[in-house]
Design a protein around this motif. Sequence first.
Motif, PDB file in Angstrom:
ATOM      1  N   LEU A 130      -0.018   3.141  -5.719  1.00 51.37           N
ATOM      2  CA  LEU A 130       0.970   3.161  -6.792  1.00 51.37           C
ATOM      3  C   LEU A 130       0.550   4.162  -7.863  1.00 51.37           C
ATOM      4  CD1 LEU A 130       3.532   1.956  -8.086  1.00 51.37           C
ATOM      5  CD2 LEU A 130       2.064   0.205  -9.135  1.00 51.37           C
ATOM      6  N   ASN A 131       1.443   5.120  -8.140  1.00 50.57           N
ATOM      7  CA  ASN A 131       1.112   6.179  -9.093  1.00 50.57           C
ATOM      8  C   ASN A 131       1.914   6.073 -10.380  1.00 50.57           C
ATOM      9  OD1 ASN A 131       2.139   9.112 -10.057  1.00 50.57           O
ATOM     10  ND2 ASN A 131      -0.053   9.169  -9.569  1.00 50.57           N
ATOM     11  N   CYS A 181      -5.264  -1.154  -8.899  1.00 50.42           N
ATOM     12  CA  CYS A 181      -4.294  -0.057  -8.714  1.00 50.42           C
ATOM     13  C   CYS A 181      -4.992   1.256  -9.081  1.00 50.42           C
ATOM     14  CB  CYS A 181      -3.059  -0.281  -9.578  1.00 50.42           C
ATOM     15  SG  CYS A 181      -2.036  -1.676  -9.059  1.00 50.42           S
ATOM     16  N   TYR A 182      -5.865   1.733  -8.204  1.00 43.75           N
ATOM     17  CA  TYR A 182      -6.753   2.833  -8.549  1.00 43.75           C
ATOM     18  C   TYR A 182      -6.103   4.214  -8.495  1.00 43.75           C
ATOM     19  CZ  TYR A 182     -10.346  -0.733  -8.172  1.00 43.75           C
ATOM     20  OH  TYR A 182     -11.092  -1.873  -8.360  1.00 43.75           O
ATOM     21  N   SER A 183      -4.819   4.280  -8.132  1.00 43.11           N
ATOM     22  CA  SER A 183      -4.107   5.558  -8.170  1.00 43.11           C
ATOM     23  C   SER A 183      -3.161   5.646  -9.354  1.00 43.11           C
ATOM     24  CB  SER A 183      -3.304   5.759  -6.871  1.00 43.11           C
ATOM     25  OG  SER A 183      -4.157   5.821  -5.751  1.00 43.11           O
ATOM     26  N   LEU A 184      -3.092   4.575 -10.144  1.00 40.41           N
ATOM     27  CA  LEU A 184      -2.120   4.509 -11.230  1.00 40.41           C
ATOM     28  C   LEU A 184      -2.477   5.492 -12.343  1.00 40.41           C
ATOM     29  CD1 LEU A 184       0.404   3.036 -12.201  1.00 40.41           C
ATOM     30  CD2 LEU A 184      -1.080   1.340 -13.290  1.00 40.41           C
ATOM     31  N   SER A 185      -1.661   6.529 -12.486  1.00 44.61           N
ATOM     32  CA  SER A 185      -1.918   7.547 -13.515  1.00 44.61           C
ATOM     33  C   SER A 185      -0.760   7.716 -14.486  1.00 44.61           C
ATOM     34  CB  SER A 185      -2.219   8.896 -12.844  1.00 44.61           C
ATOM     35  OG  SER A 185      -1.118   9.311 -12.067  1.00 44.61           O
ATOM     36  N   ASP A 186       0.417   7.160 -14.162  1.00 47.22           N
ATOM     37  CA  ASP A 186       1.599   7.317 -15.009  1.00 47.22           C
ATOM     38  C   ASP A 186       2.230   5.952 -15.221  1.00 47.22           C
ATOM     39  OD1 ASP A 186       3.722   8.243 -16.442  1.00 47.22           O
ATOM     40  OD2 ASP A 186       4.769   9.165 -14.746  1.00 47.22           O
ATOM     41  N   TYR A 245       0.814  -1.221   0.000  1.00 47.29           N
ATOM     42  CA  TYR A 245       0.000   0.000   0.000  1.00 47.29           C
ATOM     43  C   TYR A 245       0.847   1.271   0.000  1.00 47.29           C
ATOM     44  CZ  TYR A 245      -3.644  -3.318   1.375  1.00 47.29           C
ATOM     45  OH  TYR A 245      -4.497  -4.385   1.419  1.00 47.29           O
ATOM     46  N   ASN A 246       2.046   1.216   0.544  1.00 52.63           N
ATOM     47  CA  ASN A 246       2.880   2.412   0.629  1.00 52.63           C
ATOM     48  C   ASN A 246       3.698   2.654  -0.641  1.00 52.63           C
ATOM     49  OD1 ASN A 246       2.056   3.013   3.276  1.00 52.63           O
ATOM     50  ND2 ASN A 246       3.566   1.584   4.127  1.00 52.63           N
ATOM     51  N   LEU A 247       3.673   1.704  -1.545  1.00 43.67           N
ATOM     52  CA  LEU A 247       4.427   1.846  -2.801  1.00 43.67           C
ATOM     53  C   LEU A 247       3.748   2.879  -3.693  1.00 43.67           C
ATOM     54  CD1 LEU A 247       6.782   0.726  -4.556  1.00 43.67           C
ATOM     55  CD2 LEU A 247       5.118  -0.885  -5.518  1.00 43.67           C
TER      56      LEU A 247
END
Length: 282
Positions: free
Chosen positions: A34-35, A54-59, A9-11
Motif C-alpha cells: 500500500l503506497n 505498511c512499509y511501502s506507505l509513502s503518501d 498484499y496487492n493493494l
Amino acid sequence: KERAFYKCYNLKRIVIPDSVQFIDERAFEFCGNLNHIRIPDGISSLGYRTFGDCYSLSDLKIPLSVVKIHGCTFDCRFSYDIDSGIPWIRKLSENSGDFVIIGKVLFRYRGNQKKVIVPDNIVTIADHAFVHFTPESVVIPDSVTLIEKDAFNLFDRFNPETPILRRIEYHHIAFLLSEKFDYRQALKLIDNIRKLLSGSEDADVLNYLREHRTDLLFLDRLDTFQRILDSEKIFTKGNIDEFIRYTAENQKHEFQIMLINYKQEKGWYEDIKSIIRNKFKL
C-alpha cells in the motif's frame, strides 16, 4: 470494519469516500504494498495497528478532524523510533521541525529545548510523544483535552531514579513535579482545580481537593493558590492550622503567609479570654 483490508498484499492505492465515518482496528494491517491512501474529513481517530506493517506507505492524507491516534497505529515496535519503518512517518518527521503533528495530535516531540510550549490547536498529546526527549518544563494549551498516560518519560532512561519533567502548566495552573508527585498526579489535580475555579459545586471535586490539599504545596503559581483560597471551599477553620504547620515544616513560606492572612480575614483567631475560658472551663 476491523481487518477490512487485512493482508491485501496487492493493494497499492485507495481513496476512502467522505461517507465513511469510522475506520476500525487493523483495517490495513500487513498491506505491504500500500503506497497511497486518503482519509476523509470527519474521521476522528485511528486505532490499534490501522496501518501496521505498511512499509511501502509513502503518501498518506490525514485530515485535521483526527484528534486521537493509538500509540500502535503504525507499528508498536516504532513507538520509540520514529525514524524507522514506514516511509510516510520518516518523511513527516524530517519535515516537521520540533513537533511532529498528525491531524490535531502531537505525535512526537523531536526538539531538545528545556522548556517546551505545545502549539495551540493541539487536541491530544499521544503516547510516547516525548519519548525522545522530555523537557524540564512543558506548557500545554487549553485546546488539549487528552494527554495519553505514557505521553512523557517519567524517568531518565540512563538514571531511572531521576525524574526528567520538573514542571507542568495546563489551564494556567502550574505544578512543580518530583519523585513523589509526578505529572499524572498533577494533571488529575489540575483538572479538579479547574472545575473548582469554574464554580463547580461537585462533591467529588471538593472531596478530592480536600483529601489532596497537601499536594497544593507543589503549586508554582501563587495566584492559583489565592484563587483557591478565595473559593472558600477547601480550607476550613478545622483544617487550616494543620495546613499552616505543614507549610512551615516544608518551608513554603509564601503559602504560610497567605494562609495566616486568610485565617485572619475569616476571624478564625480566638481572643485570649476565649482561650483561657475554654482551657480552664470557666
